[in-house]
Design a protein around this motif. Structure first.
Motif, PDB file in Angstrom:
ATOM      1  N   UNK A 112      -8.544 -14.638   0.053  1.00 20.28           N
ATOM      2  CA  UNK A 112      -7.699 -13.527  -0.116  1.00 20.28           C
ATOM      3  C   UNK A 112      -8.218 -12.545  -1.313  1.00 20.28           C
ATOM      4  N   UNK A 113      -7.690 -13.281  -2.330  1.00 23.44           N
ATOM      5  CA  UNK A 113      -7.712 -11.932  -3.449  1.00 23.44           C
ATOM      6  C   UNK A 113      -9.005 -11.782  -3.866  1.00 23.44           C
ATOM      7  N   UNK A 114     -10.055 -12.802  -3.914  1.00 21.88           N
ATOM      8  CA  UNK A 114     -11.547 -12.453  -3.788  1.00 21.88           C
ATOM      9  C   UNK A 114     -11.266 -11.222  -3.238  1.00 21.88           C
ATOM     10  N   UNK A 115     -11.656 -10.793  -1.378  1.00 19.86           N
ATOM     11  CA  UNK A 115     -11.764  -9.782  -0.722  1.00 19.86           C
ATOM     12  C   UNK A 115     -10.689  -8.337  -1.583  1.00 19.86           C
ATOM     13  N   UNK A 116     -10.052  -8.783  -2.340  1.00 19.01           N
ATOM     14  CA  UNK A 116      -9.426  -7.403  -2.393  1.00 19.01           C
ATOM     15  C   UNK A 116     -10.032  -6.967  -3.976  1.00 19.01           C
ATOM     16  N   UNK A 141     -16.668  -2.906  -2.352  1.00 12.72           N
ATOM     17  CA  UNK A 141     -17.568  -4.034  -1.554  1.00 12.72           C
ATOM     18  C   UNK A 141     -16.796  -3.688  -0.248  1.00 12.72           C
ATOM     19  N   UNK A 142     -17.641  -3.739   0.975  1.00 11.10           N
ATOM     20  CA  UNK A 142     -17.138  -3.378   2.302  1.00 11.10           C
ATOM     21  C   UNK A 142     -17.648  -4.222   3.317  1.00 11.10           C
ATOM     22  N   UNK A 187       0.779  -1.219  -0.413  1.00  8.29           N
ATOM     23  CA  UNK A 187       0.116  -0.073   0.070  1.00  8.29           C
ATOM     24  C   UNK A 187       1.306   0.944  -0.046  1.00  8.29           C
ATOM     25  N   UNK A 188       2.972   1.291   0.439  1.00 10.06           N
ATOM     26  CA  UNK A 188       3.095   1.821   0.026  1.00 10.06           C
ATOM     27  C   UNK A 188       3.576   2.827  -0.956  1.00 10.06           C
ATOM     28  N   UNK A 228      -9.748   1.063   2.675  1.00 11.53           N
ATOM     29  CA  UNK A 228      -8.540   2.520   2.450  1.00 11.53           C
ATOM     30  C   UNK A 228      -7.552   1.814   1.726  1.00 11.53           C
ATOM     31  N   UNK A 229      -7.305   0.810   2.021  1.00 10.19           N
ATOM     32  CA  UNK A 229      -6.194  -0.376   0.842  1.00 10.19           C
ATOM     33  C   UNK A 229      -6.292   0.065  -0.615  1.00 10.19           C
ATOM     34  N   UNK A 230      -7.495  -1.229  -0.313  1.00 10.93           N
ATOM     35  CA  UNK A 230      -8.036  -1.041  -1.736  1.00 10.93           C
ATOM     36  C   UNK A 230      -8.304  -0.238  -2.688  1.00 10.93           C
ATOM     37  N   UNK A 231      -8.780   0.671  -1.829  1.00 10.11           N
ATOM     38  CA  UNK A 231      -9.086   2.518  -2.766  1.00 10.11           C
ATOM     39  C   UNK A 231      -7.386   3.367  -3.236  1.00 10.11           C
TER      40      UNK A 231
END
Length: 243
Positions: free
Chosen positions: A71-75, A82-83, A46-47, A140-143
């Motif tokens: 995990x990949x589907x989550x991201x 998705x929340x 993320x950085x 936040x990371x996904x955005x």
């Protein structure tokens, strides 16, 4: 970023700054992209784009992979808006654990509702404040990483990359290795560390390859000793650069 077994949340920004800074110092190397074959919860990832953009590299290709399809589907889902759920009961946790499907919900719950982030290791409900922080971090990371291409599979799926900075956080040698086999439960398998180091050597012919580990073969150069922040027993976590 929920709790994650082997995660780098506390030191993610430090490691990201170290590997980006080191990569920019490599002479005669045109950086085309960045990849994490063991992406997990993206504590370092993320950085990275921001640091490369600060250095004037704003058109890079970004890739990430993991063997845990949920995990990949989550991201992927989080990138689309998705929340994560506000709560998850023990009953729902056990239902998801026994479900054969791979879903964003399973990817989140399996790590966020256990101790130490070990995937479906046993139900544990954290405080409301902690869970709210987990949900916010995922969102936040996904955005921040909305242009990252996520794919499920082993690290070897990236063997054809050229011109990439590659950061690897593999199962550490001598530690318990937990893989997700796509059938809704954890499976303890042996990770072939020798084959992995050989892969890194081959990849470094056309890429810049970094590895987090407690120790590495002698031809790998240690570029970040961490003697205080991340001690685990009698071993110290370090960052290495492939030859």
């Amino acid at each position: 970023m929920t709790y994650y077994h082997g995660g780098k949340k506390r030191i993610g920004e430090i490691l990201a700054s170290t590997l980006v800074g080191t990569s920019l110092e490599v002479e005669n190397f045109d950086i085309r992209g960045y990849c994490e074959p063991f992406c997990g919860m993206l504590s370092i990832y993320r950085h990275v784009p921001f640091l490369f953009e600060q250095a004037g590299l704003d058109c890079l290709e970004y890739l990430a992979g993991d063997t845990n399809e949920s995990v990949i589907e989550m991201w992927k889902a989080a990138q689309r808006g998705w929340k994560p759920p506000v709560n998850c009961s023990r009953k729902k946790f056990e239902e998801l654990k026994g479900d054969d499907s791979c879903t964003a919900l399973k990817g989140y719950v399996g790590h966020a509702y256990t101790r130490r982030g070990i995937f479906f290791d046993g139900y544990y409900k954290h405080t409301a404040t902690t869970l709210a922080a987990h949900r916010k971090n995922v969102k936040d990371t996904a955005s921040e990483l909305d242009d990252v291409g996520f794919v499920t599979g082993p690290y070897t799926q990236f063997s054809d990359l050229r011109g990439f900075v590659v950061y690897c956080d593999p199962p550490y040698e001598g530690t318990s290795c937990r893989y997700y086999d796509g059938k809704g439960y954890r499976n303890r398998l042996t990770f072939d560390n020798g084959a992995f180091w050989d892969w890194c050597r081959k990849m470094s012919k056309h890429n810049i390859v970094f590895v987090s580990e407690y120790a590495a073969p002698q031809d790998f150069r240690r570029i970040w000793p961490n003697d205080t922040a991340t001690r685990k027993g009698n071993v110290t976590e370090r960052l290495y650069l492939a030859p």
